[in-house]
Every structure is written in C-alpha cells, then in structure tokens.
Motif scaffolding. Structure first.
Motif, PDB file in Angstrom:
ATOM      1  N   LEU A  52      -3.523   3.757  -3.809  1.00 22.82           N
ATOM      2  CA  LEU A  52      -2.932   3.755  -2.473  1.00 22.82           C
ATOM      3  C   LEU A  52      -1.622   2.990  -2.528  1.00 22.82           C
ATOM      4  O   LEU A  52      -1.552   1.901  -3.090  1.00 22.82           O
ATOM      5  CB  LEU A  52      -3.853   3.078  -1.453  1.00 22.82           C
ATOM      6  CG  LEU A  52      -5.036   3.864  -0.946  1.00 22.82           C
ATOM      7  CD1 LEU A  52      -5.835   3.021   0.054  1.00 22.82           C
ATOM      8  CD2 LEU A  52      -4.615   5.162  -0.296  1.00 22.82           C
ATOM      9  N   LEU A  53      -0.608   3.568  -1.922  1.00 23.81           N
ATOM     10  CA  LEU A  53       0.699   2.931  -1.809  1.00 23.81           C
ATOM     11  C   LEU A  53       0.862   2.497  -0.366  1.00 23.81           C
ATOM     12  O   LEU A  53       0.721   3.305   0.546  1.00 23.81           O
ATOM     13  CB  LEU A  53       1.801   3.934  -2.175  1.00 23.81           C
ATOM     14  CG  LEU A  53       3.236   3.476  -1.916  1.00 23.81           C
ATOM     15  CD1 LEU A  53       3.609   2.352  -2.880  1.00 23.81           C
ATOM     16  CD2 LEU A  53       4.192   4.652  -2.054  1.00 23.81           C
ATOM     17  N   GLN A  54       1.108   1.219  -0.140  1.00 25.29           N
ATOM     18  CA  GLN A  54       1.346   0.733   1.214  1.00 25.29           C
ATOM     19  C   GLN A  54       2.824   0.411   1.378  1.00 25.29           C
ATOM     20  O   GLN A  54       3.377  -0.399   0.653  1.00 25.29           O
ATOM     21  CB  GLN A  54       0.519  -0.509   1.523  1.00 25.29           C
ATOM     22  CG  GLN A  54       0.730  -0.997   2.950  1.00 25.29           C
ATOM     23  CD  GLN A  54      -0.201  -2.122   3.302  1.00 25.29           C
ATOM     24  OE1 GLN A  54      -1.411  -1.972   3.212  1.00 25.29           O
ATOM     25  NE2 GLN A  54       0.352  -3.248   3.684  1.00 25.29           N
ATOM     26  N   THR A  55       3.453   1.095   2.307  1.00 27.94           N
ATOM     27  CA  THR A  55       4.850   0.861   2.644  1.00 27.94           C
ATOM     28  C   THR A  55       4.919   0.371   4.071  1.00 27.94           C
ATOM     29  O   THR A  55       3.926   0.373   4.798  1.00 27.94           O
ATOM     30  CB  THR A  55       5.672   2.166   2.521  1.00 27.94           C
ATOM     31  OG1 THR A  55       5.123   3.149   3.411  1.00 27.94           O
ATOM     32  CG2 THR A  55       5.657   2.708   1.096  1.00 27.94           C
ATOM     33  N   THR A  56       6.108  -0.024   4.498  1.00 23.48           N
ATOM     34  CA  THR A  56       6.343  -0.380   5.896  1.00 23.48           C
ATOM     35  C   THR A  56       7.081   0.784   6.535  1.00 23.48           C
ATOM     36  O   THR A  56       8.115   1.228   6.024  1.00 23.48           O
ATOM     37  CB  THR A  56       7.199  -1.664   5.982  1.00 23.48           C
ATOM     38  OG1 THR A  56       6.496  -2.709   5.305  1.00 23.48           O
ATOM     39  CG2 THR A  56       7.443  -2.054   7.424  1.00 23.48           C
ATOM     40  N   GLN A  65      -0.302   3.691   4.578  1.00 22.74           N
ATOM     41  CA  GLN A  65      -0.988   3.852   3.294  1.00 22.74           C
ATOM     42  C   GLN A  65      -0.974   5.318   2.897  1.00 22.74           C
ATOM     43  O   GLN A  65      -1.457   6.171   3.635  1.00 22.74           O
ATOM     44  CB  GLN A  65      -2.413   3.341   3.393  1.00 22.74           C
ATOM     45  CG  GLN A  65      -2.476   1.847   3.586  1.00 22.74           C
ATOM     46  CD  GLN A  65      -3.897   1.340   3.673  1.00 22.74           C
ATOM     47  OE1 GLN A  65      -4.845   2.099   3.566  1.00 22.74           O
ATOM     48  NE2 GLN A  65      -4.033   0.043   3.870  1.00 22.74           N
ATOM     49  N   THR A  66      -0.445   5.577   1.726  1.00 24.61           N
ATOM     50  CA  THR A  66      -0.323   6.936   1.215  1.00 24.61           C
ATOM     51  C   THR A  66      -1.035   7.046  -0.124  1.00 24.61           C
ATOM     52  O   THR A  66      -0.748   6.274  -1.042  1.00 24.61           O
ATOM     53  CB  THR A  66       1.167   7.302   1.016  1.00 24.61           C
ATOM     54  OG1 THR A  66       1.856   7.098   2.251  1.00 24.61           O
ATOM     55  CG2 THR A  66       1.328   8.728   0.550  1.00 24.61           C
ATOM     56  N   PRO A  67      -1.965   7.984  -0.262  1.00 19.35           N
ATOM     57  CA  PRO A  67      -2.594   8.203  -1.573  1.00 19.35           C
ATOM     58  C   PRO A  67      -1.565   8.722  -2.577  1.00 19.35           C
ATOM     59  O   PRO A  67      -0.742   9.579  -2.258  1.00 19.35           O
ATOM     60  CB  PRO A  67      -3.647   9.277  -1.283  1.00 19.35           C
ATOM     61  CG  PRO A  67      -3.926   9.152   0.174  1.00 19.35           C
ATOM     62  CD  PRO A  67      -2.607   8.776   0.786  1.00 19.35           C
ATOM     63  N   VAL A  68      -1.606   8.157  -3.763  1.00 19.54           N
ATOM     64  CA  VAL A  68      -0.726   8.565  -4.863  1.00 19.54           C
ATOM     65  C   VAL A  68      -1.560   8.567  -6.141  1.00 19.54           C
ATOM     66  O   VAL A  68      -2.679   8.073  -6.161  1.00 19.54           O
ATOM     67  CB  VAL A  68       0.495   7.617  -5.023  1.00 19.54           C
ATOM     68  CG1 VAL A  68       1.413   7.684  -3.827  1.00 19.54           C
ATOM     69  CG2 VAL A  68       0.047   6.183  -5.263  1.00 19.54           C
ATOM     70  N   CYS A  69      -1.016   9.112  -7.206  1.00 19.46           N
ATOM     71  CA  CYS A  69      -1.694   9.061  -8.498  1.00 19.46           C
ATOM     72  C   CYS A  69      -1.558   7.663  -9.081  1.00 19.46           C
ATOM     73  O   CYS A  69      -0.552   6.986  -8.877  1.00 19.46           O
ATOM     74  CB  CYS A  69      -1.084  10.077  -9.465  1.00 19.46           C
ATOM     75  SG  CYS A  69      -1.445  11.770  -9.009  1.00 19.46           S
ATOM     76  N   ASP A  70      -2.574   7.239  -9.818  1.00 23.45           N
ATOM     77  CA  ASP A  70      -2.549   5.928 -10.465  1.00 23.45           C
ATOM     78  C   ASP A  70      -1.498   5.949 -11.559  1.00 23.45           C
ATOM     79  O   ASP A  70      -1.676   6.590 -12.590  1.00 23.45           O
ATOM     80  CB  ASP A  70      -3.928   5.608 -11.046  1.00 23.45           C
ATOM     81  CG  ASP A  70      -3.989   4.274 -11.759  1.00 23.45           C
ATOM     82  OD1 ASP A  70      -2.954   3.604 -11.888  1.00 23.45           O
ATOM     83  OD2 ASP A  70      -5.091   3.909 -12.201  1.00 23.45           O
ATOM     84  N   GLY A  71      -0.379   5.262 -11.317  1.00 24.89           N
ATOM     85  CA  GLY A  71       0.722   5.249 -12.267  1.00 24.89           C
ATOM     86  C   GLY A  71       0.914   3.918 -12.963  1.00 24.89           C
ATOM     87  O   GLY A  71       2.017   3.593 -13.392  1.00 24.89           O
ATOM     88  N   ALA A  87       9.800  13.132   1.056  1.00 25.55           N
ATOM     89  CA  ALA A  87       8.512  12.482   1.284  1.00 25.55           C
ATOM     90  C   ALA A  87       8.701  11.278   2.211  1.00 25.55           C
ATOM     91  O   ALA A  87       9.631  10.487   2.042  1.00 25.55           O
ATOM     92  CB  ALA A  87       7.909  12.037  -0.045  1.00 25.55           C
ATOM     93  N   ASP A  88       7.804  11.141   3.187  1.00 26.99           N
ATOM     94  CA  ASP A  88       7.918  10.032   4.138  1.00 26.99           C
ATOM     95  C   ASP A  88       7.860   8.675   3.440  1.00 26.99           C
ATOM     96  O   ASP A  88       8.599   7.759   3.797  1.00 26.99           O
ATOM     97  CB  ASP A  88       6.824  10.120   5.206  1.00 26.99           C
ATOM     98  CG  ASP A  88       7.061  11.251   6.187  1.00 26.99           C
ATOM     99  OD1 ASP A  88       8.240  11.648   6.365  1.00 26.99           O
ATOM    100  OD2 ASP A  88       6.086  11.741   6.776  1.00 26.99           O
ATOM    101  N   TRP A  89       6.983   8.547   2.421  1.00 29.82           N
ATOM    102  CA  TRP A  89       6.881   7.255   1.757  1.00 29.82           C
ATOM    103  C   TRP A  89       8.170   6.905   1.019  1.00 29.82           C
ATOM    104  O   TRP A  89       8.527   5.738   0.902  1.00 29.82           O
ATOM    105  CB  TRP A  89       5.648   7.168   0.852  1.00 29.82           C
ATOM    106  CG  TRP A  89       5.589   8.102  -0.309  1.00 29.82           C
ATOM    107  CD1 TRP A  89       4.965   9.311  -0.365  1.00 29.82           C
ATOM    108  CD2 TRP A  89       6.152   7.906  -1.620  1.00 29.82           C
ATOM    109  NE1 TRP A  89       5.112   9.877  -1.608  1.00 29.82           N
ATOM    110  CE2 TRP A  89       5.829   9.033  -2.399  1.00 29.82           C
ATOM    111  CE3 TRP A  89       6.897   6.884  -2.200  1.00 29.82           C
ATOM    112  CZ2 TRP A  89       6.217   9.169  -3.735  1.00 29.82           C
ATOM    113  CZ3 TRP A  89       7.279   7.021  -3.524  1.00 29.82           C
ATOM    114  CH2 TRP A  89       6.941   8.145  -4.264  1.00 29.82           C
ATOM    115  N   VAL A  90       8.894   7.908   0.535  1.00 28.63           N
ATOM    116  CA  VAL A  90      10.175   7.655  -0.135  1.00 28.63           C
ATOM    117  C   VAL A  90      11.185   7.138   0.894  1.00 28.63           C
ATOM    118  O   VAL A  90      11.891   6.161   0.645  1.00 28.63           O
ATOM    119  CB  VAL A  90      10.704   8.932  -0.828  1.00 28.63           C
ATOM    120  CG1 VAL A  90      12.120   8.732  -1.345  1.00 28.63           C
ATOM    121  CG2 VAL A  90       9.769   9.334  -1.965  1.00 28.63           C
ATOM    122  N   LYS A  91      11.234   7.770   2.060  1.00 33.29           N
ATOM    123  CA  LYS A  91      12.144   7.320   3.120  1.00 33.29           C
ATOM    124  C   LYS A  91      11.803   5.904   3.564  1.00 33.29           C
ATOM    125  O   LYS A  91      12.695   5.097   3.847  1.00 33.29           O
ATOM    126  CB  LYS A  91      12.094   8.285   4.306  1.00 33.29           C
ATOM    127  CG  LYS A  91      12.635   9.660   3.973  1.00 33.29           C
ATOM    128  CD  LYS A  91      12.430  10.613   5.133  1.00 33.29           C
ATOM    129  CE  LYS A  91      12.851  12.022   4.776  1.00 33.29           C
ATOM    130  NZ  LYS A  91      12.573  12.971   5.867  1.00 33.29           N
TER     131      LYS A  91
END
Length: 119
Positions: A52-56, A65-71, A87-91
């Motif tokens: 999970l990636l948590q952004t503001t 919180q956005t699901p992503v691949c385990d990197g 992608a919203d998380w990129v913005k």
C-alpha cells in the motif's frame, strides 16, 4: 534514509488499447480490485506481491492509500506507474513527495524522487 523511486514508463499501447484501458480496466481496478487489496491489508492477509502506498491528497490534504506492487529492493521501494503521470497517486506525489509504504507493516516516512520519463 530510505527512499521511494518512481519510474513513469510508457507501455507503448495503441490508441484503441488505451481507450479500452480508460473505459473498462481503470474503473474496474478502482472500484473492485483496489478495495479488495485494501481489505486484505486491513484483515492482515495481504498478497505477498502487494503493498500500500499512502500519499497526501493534492487537493484534500487527506491521506490516500493506493494498492501497488511490492517494489522493495534493499532500502529503496520502486514504483512503476501503469498510467504514467495520469495516475492520481503520481499527481499527489508531485504535489507532496512525502509518502508511506506498507509491505507487511507501515514503513517509516519516506520521500519520493522521480526517475525515468520526463514530462
């Protein structure tokens, strides 16, 4: 300090494939797949390949919180954006690079940095 690195890769898809992706795959992912992955994390049974990636939120200021691949690769967590800068998380990261990553448990606060395709 560990970091999050983001590569914005173009898939080189044809216009018709991109259209299908926008009309079918993206809504399905947002409304079905992502909520199931978030639920699995809440229940403590995430798939080993997920994170999970948590952004503001860039407008709301609320955590997203956005699901992503385990990197995870050593102290670096790599992210690849399937939708590039759309992608919203990129913005969100462009507006505020402070992120959190949950692989098995929440990692420390990290700062995202860009690598790859320019604007």
């Amino acid at each position: 300090m560990s970091s999050v690195r983001t590569d914005l890769a173009s898939t080189g898809s044809s216009p018709s494939a991109t259209s299908v992706n926008h009309r079918i795959a993206r809504p399905l992912q947002k409304s079905v797949v992502n909520p199931l992955v978030r639920l699995a994390f809440r229940l403590g049974i995430p798939d080993p390949g997920d994170a999970l990636l948590q952004t503001t939120g860039r407008r709301s200021g609320q955590p997203r919180q956005t699901p992503v691949c385990d990197g995870m690769d050593g102290d670096t967590f790599w992210l690849l954006s399937e939708h590039g800068r759309d992608a919203d998380w990129v913005k969100d990261i462009e507006a505020n690079p402070g992120v959190r990553v949950k692989v098995r448990s929440w990692d420390a606060q990290r700062v995202a940095s860009w690598h790859g395709a320019p604007r």
